[in-house]
Design an enzyme around this catalytic site. Sequence first.
Site, PDB file in Angstrom:
ATOM      1  N   LYS A 139      -0.281  14.529   1.005  1.00 16.97           N
ATOM      2  CA  LYS A 139      -1.623  14.757   0.464  1.00 16.97           C
ATOM      3  C   LYS A 139      -1.871  16.242   0.188  1.00 16.97           C
ATOM      4  O   LYS A 139      -2.834  16.607  -0.477  1.00 16.97           O
ATOM      5  CB  LYS A 139      -2.673  14.187   1.411  1.00 16.97           C
ATOM      6  N   LYS A 163     -14.880   7.619  -4.746  1.00 19.09           N
ATOM      7  CA  LYS A 163     -16.193   7.894  -4.149  1.00 19.09           C
ATOM      8  C   LYS A 163     -16.767   9.200  -4.691  1.00 19.09           C
ATOM      9  O   LYS A 163     -17.961   9.287  -4.992  1.00 19.09           O
ATOM     10  CB  LYS A 163     -16.073   7.979  -2.625  1.00 19.09           C
ATOM     11  N   LYS A 187      -9.573  13.517   4.041  1.00 14.92           N
ATOM     12  CA  LYS A 187      -8.648  12.375   4.073  1.00 14.92           C
ATOM     13  C   LYS A 187      -7.712  12.606   5.242  1.00 14.92           C
ATOM     14  O   LYS A 187      -7.730  13.675   5.843  1.00 14.92           O
ATOM     15  CB  LYS A 187      -7.862  12.274   2.764  1.00 14.92           C
ATOM     16  N   ARG A 188      -6.901  11.613   5.591  1.00 18.64           N
ATOM     17  CA  ARG A 188      -5.912  11.841   6.641  1.00 18.64           C
ATOM     18  C   ARG A 188      -5.070  13.068   6.296  1.00 18.64           C
ATOM     19  O   ARG A 188      -4.812  13.348   5.122  1.00 18.64           O
ATOM     20  CB  ARG A 188      -5.010  10.609   6.787  1.00 18.64           C
ATOM     21  N   HIS A 194       0.799  -1.227   0.000  1.00 19.47           N
ATOM     22  CA  HIS A 194       0.000   0.000   0.000  1.00 19.47           C
ATOM     23  C   HIS A 194       0.828   1.271   0.000  1.00 19.47           C
ATOM     24  O   HIS A 194       0.270   2.369   0.039  1.00 19.47           O
ATOM     25  CB  HIS A 194      -0.918   0.053   1.225  1.00 19.47           C
ATOM     26  N   THR A 204      -8.900   6.015  -2.605  1.00 17.79           N
ATOM     27  CA  THR A 204     -10.231   5.502  -2.899  1.00 17.79           C
ATOM     28  C   THR A 204     -11.250   6.621  -2.705  1.00 17.79           C
ATOM     29  O   THR A 204     -12.332   6.574  -3.293  1.00 17.79           O
ATOM     30  CB  THR A 204     -10.607   4.316  -1.991  1.00 17.79           C
TER      31      THR A 204
HETATM   32  C1  LIG Z   1     -12.425   6.491   1.662  1.00 12.96           C
HETATM   33  C2  LIG Z   1     -11.947   6.895   2.996  1.00 12.96           C
HETATM   34  C3  LIG Z   1     -10.591   7.179   3.205  1.00 12.96           C
HETATM   35  C4  LIG Z   1      -9.584   7.149   2.090  1.00 12.96           C
HETATM   36  O1  LIG Z   1      -9.552   8.426   1.481  1.00 12.96           O
HETATM   37  P1  LIG Z   1      -8.360   8.859   0.521  1.00 12.96           P
HETATM   38  O2  LIG Z   1      -8.836  10.161  -0.015  1.00 12.96           O
HETATM   39  O3  LIG Z   1      -8.269   7.816  -0.549  1.00 12.96           O
HETATM   40  O4  LIG Z   1      -7.139   8.972   1.341  1.00 12.96           O
HETATM   41  C5  LIG Z   1     -10.187   7.553   4.464  1.00 12.96           C
HETATM   42  N1  LIG Z   1     -11.057   7.648   5.489  1.00 12.96           N
HETATM   43  C6  LIG Z   1     -12.365   7.393   5.328  1.00 12.96           C
HETATM   44  C7  LIG Z   1     -13.272   7.533   6.494  1.00 12.96           C
HETATM   45  C8  LIG Z   1     -12.858   7.006   4.083  1.00 12.96           C
HETATM   46  O5  LIG Z   1     -14.168   6.749   3.945  1.00 12.96           O
END
Ligand SMILES: *Cc1c(COP(=O)(O)O)cnc(C)c1O
Length: 788
Positions: free
Chosen positions: A531, A637, A525-526, A344, A633
């Site tokens: 990022k 979404k 996101k984190r 990952h 991911t």
């Molecule tokens: C989808 C998701 C992530 C991943 O988000 P990225 O933008 O791909 O880093 C992290 N936390 C939650 C709660 C998510 O639903």
Amino acid sequence: MSDQIRSSILRHLRYTVGADADTATALEWRTALSLALRDLAMDPWAEATRITTDEDRKRVYYLSMEFLTGRLIEDAAINLGVRDEVERSLAELDVSFADLVAREPDPALGNGGLGRLAACYLESMATLQLPAFGYGLRYERGLFRQSFDEGRQVEHADEWLGDGSPWSLAKPSDTHRVFFGGSLEGETWTPESSIVAGAFDTPVAGYGGRWVNTLRLWAASADPDLIDLGRFNAGDFFGAADAETWAKTLSRVLYPADETELGKRLRLSQEYFLTSASVQDLLARYTSRHTDLERLPEFVAIQMNDTHPAIAGPELIRLLIDEHGFSFDRAADVATDVLGYTNHTLLPEALEHWSVELMGSLLPRHLQIIEKLDARIHATYGPAADGVHLIDHGQVRMGDLAAWTSHRVNGVSALHSELVRTDLFSALDELEPERIVNVTNGITPRRWLKLANPALAQLITDTLGEGWETDLERLRGLEQYADDPAFLDAFGHTKHEAKQRFIGWARDEHAIDVPQDALYDVQIKRIHEYKRQLLNILWTIARYQQIKQDPGAGWVPRVKIFGGKAAPSYAVAKDIIRLINDVASVVNADPDTRDLLRVIYPPNYNVTMAEKLIPAADLSEQISTAGMEASGTGNMKFALNGALTIGTLDGANVEIRDEVGHDNFFLFGLTTEEVAERRTKKNHARTAIEKSPVLRGVLDAIAAGAFSPNEPGRYGGILDLVWNSDWFLVASDFDAYDSAQQVVDLTYRDPRQWQRKAVLNIARMGFFSSDRAIREYMSEIWNVGPAR
Ligand SMILES: *Cc1c(COP(=O)(O)O)cnc(C)c1O
């Protein structure tokens, strides 16, 4: 059905919960509802097990330190096909389904993308009727709950089990012992201590309700044989409880470190505890029906989600040798045929390694096996493997261990897998060219469209009929409506509705006021330097300054929305959080700009927040430094929900852009190769800043304390990073990002053009269903046939 569900809820309310319908609390109703739904999963659950056993089908075991499932009630109700009946039955009892759902805890048994991926994959495996178990840890406390105090992140304990856990079933028959420490004589390991792993099972219902798999989480407790009754009886209660304390600690907390490795004895113990309990469990299941362990790879596939369960190779080898009389070579071959490893990250700090001392003191037999595996590699490949080391500079390298004990290693996007081949495991790729493959991540359309965005899901069903839920390629049928004004109006209406829902949620949960008529520009996101939330907030400041200078320039009103947690020890990430909140305080209070720019940062980003926010988004920020985001991911979404992406050529962005069409994606920034080259240039950041008066103005304002008037030096650390090192190329990419944002505005001013692009995004996201990803795992890695 409706009657049946109602009486089941009432029966559980009375006979399991012990409450009366006239006086029951919301928690009591919710518990009864969860139990009624769990009952509905029981028959297909038992049936799935019976079919798997009768037909002797191969099982997939997905080992992951994290499962970020999100709330379970509505997801289960949708997949079991009873969501609307449940809502009606409750309404007849004068109970609001929405209200019960809104109070359900969101189990935070993961940090972010990796844990959420595991949850999407379990759901897809069940939907595809693939016999599978998820194995994880039943952390007493999940990821911390985040709040802000004067803009700073504050972490609180997450007590997700406080309400009881109506979904999980204790399975005391499937208890295992996990051993630690002690000594080694020859190949005979005499451990020093042991911990008991107790199984708790949660049903994972596939869409359509015909198949249910198991998420099995292990809880640690003290080995009853080891509790020192002598000391207890002698009055030394605390000393006697030591073993219990240590045992409980193992499944007490999820490590809140995202993408960084924690050199902690406890962490390695947790990883081994999960892995050993799971491998013992699956071997017990296998040997209850089979005698020939040589044939294990025909019936069992184990997938390691990142390096956290990488001790699975040595553990399986150990059990085959020490308990089943295998030779080392046969054991290693069988283990390799069974195991797969998903990488990952390429970040060196996130590829785990443990010192030989630690590994030797905690797991001496495993260290010995790892040494033999290393020797075997060199004996097999000779000088061609000179660069390969499972142990190097006194460190056991878990990435290499996982890769060399797996028959397949996969990256999680085309770009990332290519980097895994050429950079991370290049020697392996040369020696075993078939070994490294790509499986681009996916997301489940059940949770991320049907559940999260009911209005859009309904529009799609009204337009294309049912069936897209399990065949997401069908969304392509929407292409022909991309120029249909009636359809675009209907789509615009769903976006409006999603914004309304988000506004209500932000008001009720966080007392935040969000305007309705604006471009919703979202980065959730984190919080991590790669990022580049920093790039986003610097640009936000630039926009603020520009509006102040020229308020009448016809600005597109924007709501900049941020969400995300920082690892508690990650100081720079915490500074970025504070900066965003400081900018929000200034901007949101300024009457000159209020109507044109707002900065919103609701605390405690989690799956539930993502479900509220993503459907409401117009613009999805996927702006990581190229080459650093393995896949992402979140990006999927958003696009599936009709947000347009502003993004770099990183991770799965590359494939999303190719799928949705280059015209329907706002691309900017350096490529992976350009990033590598730029980093070699001396003073690259300074050069970029000198070329960009806009960025210069932003940095000067921060330095002058425009957003921290009481403490002008507050962001000296961040400014120093941007000016003088800038590993993440914030300065180098700033102007390109600014230009792309101007194209965003231009596009948004033409609502039809924007909606057209959004609809084309939705129509072309079929590839990113986790069903597609799981089918690829089945054929390329697990070697299991189509289940249906
Ligand atoms: C989808 C998701 C992530 C991943 O988000 P990225 O933008 O791909 O880093 C992290 N936390 C939650 C709660 C998510 O639903």
